[in-house]
Design a protein around this motif. Structure first.
Motif, PDB file in Angstrom:
ATOM      1  N   PRO A 442       0.978  -1.334  -0.152  1.00 24.74           N
ATOM      2  CA  PRO A 442       0.141   0.244   0.228  1.00 24.74           C
ATOM      3  C   PRO A 442       0.918   1.110  -0.347  1.00 24.74           C
ATOM      4  O   PRO A 442       0.742   1.996  -0.713  1.00 24.74           O
ATOM      5  CB  PRO A 442      -0.879  -0.278   1.307  1.00 24.74           C
ATOM      6  N   SER A 443       1.925   0.873   0.482  1.00 28.98           N
ATOM      7  CA  SER A 443       2.349   2.565   0.978  1.00 28.98           C
ATOM      8  C   SER A 443       4.309   2.493  -0.468  1.00 28.98           C
ATOM      9  O   SER A 443       4.213   3.551  -0.520  1.00 28.98           O
ATOM     10  CB  SER A 443       4.011   2.232   1.770  1.00 28.98           C
ATOM     11  N   GLY A 444       3.377   1.410  -1.664  1.00 32.51           N
ATOM     12  CA  GLY A 444       4.295   1.280  -2.345  1.00 32.51           C
ATOM     13  C   GLY A 444       3.881   2.203  -3.827  1.00 32.51           C
ATOM     14  O   GLY A 444       2.768   3.657  -3.688  1.00 32.51           O
ATOM     15  N   VAL A 445       3.581   1.892  -5.254  1.00 33.86           N
ATOM     16  CA  VAL A 445       2.619   2.900  -6.304  1.00 33.86           C
ATOM     17  C   VAL A 445       2.306   2.110  -6.899  1.00 33.86           C
ATOM     18  O   VAL A 445       2.101   0.340  -6.497  1.00 33.86           O
ATOM     19  CB  VAL A 445       4.500   3.246  -7.333  1.00 33.86           C
ATOM     20  N   ARG A 481      -9.455   1.500  -1.860  1.00 33.50           N
ATOM     21  CA  ARG A 481     -10.251   1.395  -0.340  1.00 33.50           C
ATOM     22  C   ARG A 481      -9.410   0.504   1.206  1.00 33.50           C
ATOM     23  O   ARG A 481      -9.883   0.548   2.101  1.00 33.50           O
ATOM     24  CB  ARG A 481     -11.952   1.690  -0.406  1.00 33.50           C
ATOM     25  N   ASN A 482      -9.250  -0.877   0.362  1.00 33.26           N
ATOM     26  CA  ASN A 482      -8.446  -1.506   0.981  1.00 33.26           C
ATOM     27  C   ASN A 482      -7.816  -1.228   1.998  1.00 33.26           C
ATOM     28  O   ASN A 482      -7.323  -1.087   3.763  1.00 33.26           O
ATOM     29  CB  ASN A 482      -8.322  -3.178   0.649  1.00 33.26           C
ATOM     30  N   PHE A 483      -6.396  -0.208   1.586  1.00 31.45           N
ATOM     31  CA  PHE A 483      -5.653   0.336   1.943  1.00 31.45           C
ATOM     32  C   PHE A 483      -6.129   1.119   2.868  1.00 31.45           C
ATOM     33  O   PHE A 483      -5.312   1.343   3.612  1.00 31.45           O
ATOM     34  CB  PHE A 483      -4.710   0.760   0.789  1.00 31.45           C
ATOM     35  N   ALA A 484      -6.327   2.071   2.374  1.00 25.11           N
ATOM     36  CA  ALA A 484      -7.017   3.412   2.910  1.00 25.11           C
ATOM     37  C   ALA A 484      -7.917   2.422   4.271  1.00 25.11           C
ATOM     38  O   ALA A 484      -6.810   3.467   5.383  1.00 25.11           O
ATOM     39  CB  ALA A 484      -8.297   4.054   2.692  1.00 25.11           C
ATOM     40  N   HIS A 485      -8.397   1.691   4.929  1.00 22.41           N
ATOM     41  CA  HIS A 485      -8.799   0.877   6.099  1.00 22.41           C
ATOM     42  C   HIS A 485      -7.471   0.676   6.585  1.00 22.41           C
ATOM     43  O   HIS A 485      -7.414   0.765   7.565  1.00 22.41           O
ATOM     44  CB  HIS A 485      -9.944   0.302   5.974  1.00 22.41           C
ATOM     45  N   PHE A 486      -6.788   0.171   5.870  1.00 25.31           N
ATOM     46  CA  PHE A 486      -5.144  -0.546   6.419  1.00 25.31           C
ATOM     47  C   PHE A 486      -4.209   0.917   7.036  1.00 25.31           C
ATOM     48  O   PHE A 486      -4.020   0.091   8.541  1.00 25.31           O
ATOM     49  CB  PHE A 486      -4.124  -1.081   5.499  1.00 25.31           C
ATOM     50  N   PHE A 487      -4.180   1.513   6.845  1.00 30.74           N
ATOM     51  CA  PHE A 487      -3.399   2.386   6.967  1.00 30.74           C
ATOM     52  C   PHE A 487      -4.618   3.183   8.423  1.00 30.74           C
ATOM     53  O   PHE A 487      -3.781   3.721   9.398  1.00 30.74           O
ATOM     54  CB  PHE A 487      -2.497   4.414   6.161  1.00 30.74           C
ATOM     55  N   ALA A 488      -5.909   3.847   8.448  1.00 26.78           N
ATOM     56  CA  ALA A 488      -6.441   3.761   9.415  1.00 26.78           C
ATOM     57  C   ALA A 488      -6.161   3.210  10.532  1.00 26.78           C
ATOM     58  O   ALA A 488      -6.020   2.947  12.095  1.00 26.78           O
ATOM     59  CB  ALA A 488      -7.747   3.534   9.071  1.00 26.78           C
ATOM     60  N   HIS A 489      -6.091   2.219  10.373  1.00 25.70           N
ATOM     61  CA  HIS A 489      -6.030   0.771  11.823  1.00 25.70           C
ATOM     62  C   HIS A 489      -4.848   0.868  11.828  1.00 25.70           C
ATOM     63  O   HIS A 489      -4.254   1.246  13.332  1.00 25.70           O
ATOM     64  CB  HIS A 489      -6.221  -0.222  11.000  1.00 25.70           C
ATOM     65  N   GLU A 490      -3.495   1.264  11.102  1.00 25.08           N
ATOM     66  CA  GLU A 490      -2.279   1.009  11.308  1.00 25.08           C
ATOM     67  C   GLU A 490      -1.418   2.051  11.492  1.00 25.08           C
ATOM     68  O   GLU A 490      -0.360   2.080  12.595  1.00 25.08           O
ATOM     69  CB  GLU A 490      -1.553   0.301  10.277  1.00 25.08           C
ATOM     70  N   SER A 491      -2.483   3.270  11.574  1.00 25.96           N
ATOM     71  CA  SER A 491      -1.474   4.901  12.448  1.00 25.96           C
ATOM     72  C   SER A 491      -1.372   4.591  13.667  1.00 25.96           C
ATOM     73  O   SER A 491      -2.293   4.272  14.518  1.00 25.96           O
ATOM     74  CB  SER A 491      -2.321   6.036  12.103  1.00 25.96           C
ATOM     75  N   SER A 543       2.951   8.249   3.207  1.00 24.99           N
ATOM     76  CA  SER A 543       2.770   8.103   2.440  1.00 24.99           C
ATOM     77  C   SER A 543       1.601   7.118   2.156  1.00 24.99           C
ATOM     78  O   SER A 543       0.781   6.307   1.453  1.00 24.99           O
ATOM     79  CB  SER A 543       3.430   6.622   2.129  1.00 24.99           C
ATOM     80  N   ALA A 544       0.915   7.235   3.141  1.00 29.01           N
ATOM     81  CA  ALA A 544      -0.869   7.162   3.405  1.00 29.01           C
ATOM     82  C   ALA A 544      -1.665   6.839   2.609  1.00 29.01           C
ATOM     83  O   ALA A 544      -2.446   6.226   1.756  1.00 29.01           O
ATOM     84  CB  ALA A 544      -1.382   7.046   4.562  1.00 29.01           C
ATOM     85  N   CYS A 545      -1.041   8.330   2.103  1.00 30.33           N
ATOM     86  CA  CYS A 545      -2.247   8.519   0.261  1.00 30.33           C
ATOM     87  C   CYS A 545      -2.011   7.894  -0.840  1.00 30.33           C
ATOM     88  O   CYS A 545      -2.570   8.191  -2.277  1.00 30.33           O
ATOM     89  CB  CYS A 545      -2.666   9.487   0.361  1.00 30.33           C
ATOM     90  N   ASN A 546      -0.640   7.625  -1.221  1.00 28.09           N
ATOM     91  CA  ASN A 546      -0.052   7.425  -2.395  1.00 28.09           C
ATOM     92  C   ASN A 546      -1.123   6.016  -2.996  1.00 28.09           C
ATOM     93  O   ASN A 546      -1.139   6.311  -4.146  1.00 28.09           O
ATOM     94  CB  ASN A 546       1.389   6.303  -1.875  1.00 28.09           C
ATOM     95  N   PRO A 547      -1.703   5.053  -2.477  1.00 26.82           N
ATOM     96  CA  PRO A 547      -2.130   4.194  -3.418  1.00 26.82           C
ATOM     97  C   PRO A 547      -3.735   4.897  -3.997  1.00 26.82           C
ATOM     98  O   PRO A 547      -4.012   4.579  -4.695  1.00 26.82           O
ATOM     99  CB  PRO A 547      -3.189   3.290  -2.997  1.00 26.82           C
ATOM    100  N   MET A 548      -4.355   5.621  -3.328  1.00 32.11           N
ATOM    101  CA  MET A 548      -5.645   6.660  -3.794  1.00 32.11           C
ATOM    102  C   MET A 548      -4.761   7.539  -4.808  1.00 32.11           C
ATOM    103  O   MET A 548      -5.855   8.020  -5.500  1.00 32.11           O
ATOM    104  CB  MET A 548      -5.735   7.570  -2.184  1.00 32.11           C
TER     105      MET A 548
END
Lengths: 600, 181
Positions: A442-445, A481-491, A543-548
């Protein structure tokens, strides 16, 4: 409520085993929880008293990690891995089926305190999902039939240790070997070569090899070891970062399963170079099942004179300990990892000072990726020049890739640096067309179809090695969206831009997903991307917004077709928001309703 | 813009009027402001419905159906709509009820609480606006252009915000005008 006798004796044996040492709090909490089921308030009080820490500090650590619970969560705790690759294999339906059979809501504990079922971040089994953890033991390849059998075993209260062994089988799935995975080294061979060279000469070889960090950032290993070696301190430390938390990455799991000797040997060589006597391997909590096998490899190495005092008859003492994490992605960041090793919540430190001068316990510390340390063995054996000839100019050597998603043969692929993404896809086998490849998690490209000729190398795409492949039937909005929830959980919650920002983004994505989106929401996402990239404390928020951001640029129609209108849309269903008041007042007149869009 | 006064409307939804009080705290600068703006719907004028305006200031979050109607009236009429203060920005104090079920709240307040008259019931007169299940920040109901945080935003913050806006600058509070005490 005083701790009972059995609780006290179990706790005391844990505390004695861990030397009543507060810096070992993570291990104390984990072992206590394994013995007692959960971390009750009196237990935390007793731990705090025993290690001489304020209770609040003990509680802050216990409360920080997903895998520690300060309330009972059932004698059976089932956590479904919720990476996008698990989603694509149907984990949500399976979890729902399990919950229905257990008469349970996800996230709730059953009335009788027997079981709870929930989701967790990627458990590193992307090539053999859908995966889950049961009482923190990894289970792979879940099927509807396995769900049924598991429910029966839980109902019958069969101990997890007595469950079918094949459920816990983890395949290595090594599909392509190159210089590292194909090495013919026997334990001790690389270490003997390193000791023969001497520490200074070995450091020169590492610098000559051009070896760079395999965690993704690509910092020069020689430079790091030299800075650590030159730093003043009472003691020096070597840390192996095996907190492989980036969703889609599982190469370290395979290295630690099949090549543990090589990893430990690399740590020992690093110890010799930087002048350390102690090495720590920080293993992610999801790989708990690897603890005993790793301990026995360590014991064998001690018996063979490859660890301990006077290694290989030389005046060199070095030993290694394995520390387990407890479900926190952020601990993959090296300074957060060090905090965790010291028994604290995994919050990144402000850098500088860097760990090479002020690391573990404030002492000079080199933190290296599992793969980097394994590769160091090749340099010790074959020399820096040999190693530097493999790969590209700025990316020496080989890279292990974790390939998952829509390919025929998911698993581990090792290539010399410079391989194209397309080549990897061809080798892994593609059915139909490939829409996108998420490189580095998720934090990549996110790479689109037209970018598949790009190369895996620090000159082009630097990566820790995760490739998640999405074919043309996949919805790239749902991926993001899956990645966005991942980051919200892991912050980790330390800084506001990331703590609040990741949740705002996840809610905006949900708003679009439920058909309430508008162009204003897309503007807002771009705003959040800029804000979080600029204002966050560490790389997670940056990098949390990278995938979006990537999917919005490359797969914008996947977003646009969800927009309800080109005008503003409320965040929620206004009329439904009056439902409870209508029910309680019995009203149904015109004024008791709201149109969701204003009548013009 | 210079030859015509800016038309401004203000209202308080689920708020305490504290932000309006803070607005009045700009004191004698109110006279300078009146050289530049005129008020439409606002507690200051007692006009009941707002007409076309340049600027709308909304205090408080959205807790009932009437709040939704007022907010929509503002959005329809104001070129620039501003969330004024903590409750408008994120729901604030009234949103503390959000972790309770509205049905439980209504039953407790009107039916089961001690000291109520015999046979007390939840009022159901159609004149009364129904409460929403939860309290929402105003940007979840209409598009909001600017957010001015604070509980309340200080008079200086409001003054800086308004003078920036009137002068055509993007409002920027800067150091000292946003703080948490």
């Amino acid at each position: 409520m005083p701790a009972t006798m059995t609780t006290t004796s179990a706790l005391q044996s844990v505390l004695a085993r861990q030397g009543h040492d507060g810096t070992r709090l993570m291990q104390i909490l984990r072992e206590t929880q394994e013995a007692l089921g959960w971390l009750s308030p009196p237990v935390l009080t007793e731990i705090a008293r025993d290690i001489g820490w304020p209770r609040a500090r003990v509680e802050s650590t216990a409360g920080f990690y997903s895998f520690f619970h300060t309330r009972p969560l059932g004698r059976y705790r089932v956590l479904w891995s919720d990476n996008i690759t698990d989603r694509m294999l149907g984990n949500i339906d399976l979890m729902q089926a399990m919950c229905e059979k257990l008469w349970l809501e996800p996230g709730r504990v059953s009335e009788d305190g027997l079981v709870s079922v929930d989701t967790t971040s990627c458990t590193g089994m992307c090539d053999q999902g859908p995966a889950l953890l049961v009482n923190y033991r990894a289970v792979t390849r879940m099927t509807p039939r396995r769900v049924e059998a598991m429910v029966d075993l839980i109902r019958a209260e069969t101990p997890v240790a007595a469950w079918p062994a094949e459920w816990f089988a983890v395949e290595d799935n090594i599909r392509r070997k190159d210089i590292l995975l194909g090495n013919a080294l026997v334990p001790g061979e690389a270490l003997a070569a390193a000791l023969e060279r001497g520490a200074a000469a070995m450091l020169d070889e590492i610098k000559r090899s051009g070896l760079r960090g395999r965690g993704g950032a690509g910092f020069g290993t020689g430079l790091k070891w030299e800075a650590c070696r030159d730093a003043m301190g009472e003691a020096h430390y070597v840390i192996c970062n095996a907190d492989e938390g980036e969703p889609g990455t599982f190469k370290d799991r395979v290295l630690l399963t099949r090549y543990a000797d090589l990893v430990f040997e690399g740590m020992t060589i690093a110890g010799h170079v930087v002048g350390a006597k102690k090495g720590l391997l920080y293993l992610r909590g999801e790989y708990r099942y690897l603890l005993e096998p790793l301990e026995s490899v360590l014991a064998a190495r001690r018996a063979a004179g490859l660890l301990g005092g006077n290694i290989l008859g030389q005046p060199f003492d070095f030993d290694i300990e394995v520390h387990l994490g407890a479900g926190a992605y952020i601990c993959g960041e090296e300074s957060a990892l060090i905090e965790s090793l010291e028994g604290k919540p995994g919050r990144p430190r402000i850098r500088p000072p860097f760990p090479v001068t002020h690391g573990y316990l404030g002492q000079p510390t080199t933190v290296n990726n599992v793969e980097t340390l394994a590769a160091a063995c090749l340099v010790a054996k074959h020399g820096g020049e040999w190693y530097s000839k493999v790969g590209t100019t700025k990316s020496a050597g080989s890279k292990i890739l974790s390939v998952s998603g829509d390919v025929e043969r998911p698993g581990i692929y090792e290539y010399p640096f410079g391989v194209t993404v397309q080549q990897v896809l061809n080798d892994a086998g593609i059915e139909g067309c490939t829409q996108a490849v998420q490189v580095s998690g998720p934090s990549g490209v996110t790479l689109g179809q037209n970018e598949l000729e790009r190369r895996i190398a620090f000159e082009d795409i630097p990566t820790a090695g995760a490739l998640m492949v999405f074919d043309c039937t996949r919805d790239m909005f749902e991926v993001a969206r899956n990645f966005a929830h991942f980051f919200a959980h892991e912050s980790c919650g330390f800084c506001t831009p990331c703590r609040v920002g990741t949740t705002v983004v996840a809610r905006l994505m949900d708003k679009l997903a439920t058909g309430h989106g508008s162009p204003y929401d897309i503007d807002e996402m771009f705003k959040m991307h800029r804000l979080m990239q600029g204002a966050s404390h560490c790389g997670l928020g940056n990098s949390a917004c990278n995938p979006m951001f990537d999917t919005l640029n490359k797969f914008r129609p996947a977003y646009e077709r969800r927009l309800k209108s080109l005008d503003y849309e409320p965040a929620f269903d206004l009329d439904a928001a009056l439902s409870q008041a209508r029910q309680m007042t019995g009203r149904d007149d015109a004024a008791a309703h709201l149109a969701n869009v204003e009548e013009s | 813009m210079a030859d015509r006064k800016l038309r401004v409307a203000t209202t308080s939804l689920a708020g305490c009027f504290g932000c309006h009080m803070s607005f009045l705290d700009i004191d004698e600068r109110l006279l300078d402001l009146l050289e530049l703006v005129e008020f439409d719907r606002s507690p200051i004028t007692d006009i009941k419905h707002c007409g076309p305006c340049d600027l709308g200031l909304v205090e408080g979050g959205v807790c009932n159906a009437e709040n939704v109607h007022v907010l929509r009236e503002f959005r329809k009429n104001c070129k620039i709509l501003v969330a004024l203060g903590a409750c408008a920005v994120n729901g604030g104090l009234p949103a503390q009820r959000n972790h309770l079920d509205l049905r439980d709240i209504l039953a407790a307040v009107y039916e089961t609480e001690g000291g109520l008259a015999r046979g007390a019931r939840i009022p159901n007169d159609p004149e009364l606006p129904l409460p929403l299940n939860q309290v929402h920040p105003i940007h979840e109901v209409v598009k909001i252009d600017y957010f001015l945080p604070g509980c309340p935003p200080s008079a200086d913050a409001i003054w800086k915000f308004l003078t920036d806006l009137i002068a055509g600058r993007t409002p920027h509070l800067g150091h000292g005008l946003i703080h948490y005490d």
